[in-house]
Scaffold this motif. Structure first.
Motif: not given
Length: 146
Positions: A15-34
């Motif tokens: 989840c942390l990697l996916i959220e970091e990838h989202a920030r890298y691609e410009g989506k700063d608000d992604l937070e996944l449900d673990r």
């Protein structure tokens, strides 16, 4: 640099990697449900699977995939939904190792989507022999107006 199948113990890192990838691609608000992610990846009917790349026991990157079955190939393939290597671990061959592992898992094709304008990703995939699919347009539909 070991590449291995993810386990339920990796859900937080995934989840942390996916959220970091989202920030890298410009989506700063992604937070996944673990909890949801654990269920979808490791529950009784998994919907996807993940391969982890590690460096000295640290999760450095991952590939999140699903199986496909292209009718014209008549063999299973892999859809790579997310390939991400943390910036500090890039340029060490981890992306290539992850992709090579996906190639070992199918006698069919490996497909993925890439955000336009990501020149580094485009160069990386081209170096593997990947190329855009000419003549096809991607569509997306969310039932019930989501």
């Amino acid at each position: 640099m070991p590449v291995r199948d993810a386990t339920v113990d990796d859900v937080e890192d995934i989840c942390l990697l996916i959220e970091e990838h989202a920030r890298y691609e410009g989506k700063d608000d992604l937070e996944l449900d673990r909890g949801d992610m654990a269920q979808y990846l490791f529950g009784p009917e998994p919907k996807a699977w993940v391969v982890i790349a590690e460096v000295d026991g640290v999760t450095a990157g991952m590939a999140l995939c699903t199986w496909t079955f292209p009718s014209w190939d008549a063999r299973p393939g892999v859809f790579l939904d997310d390939l991400f290597v943390k910036p500090e671990f890039r340029r060490h061959g981890l992306g290539r190792e992850l992709m090579a592992e996906l190639g070992k898992r199918t006698s069919g094709r490996v497909e993925w989507d890439m955000q336009e304008g990501n020149d580094k990703a485009e160069a990386f995939y081209a170096s593997l022999g990947g190329r855009p699919v000419e003549g096809w347009i991607k569509y997306r539909w969310w039932p019930e107006g989501r």
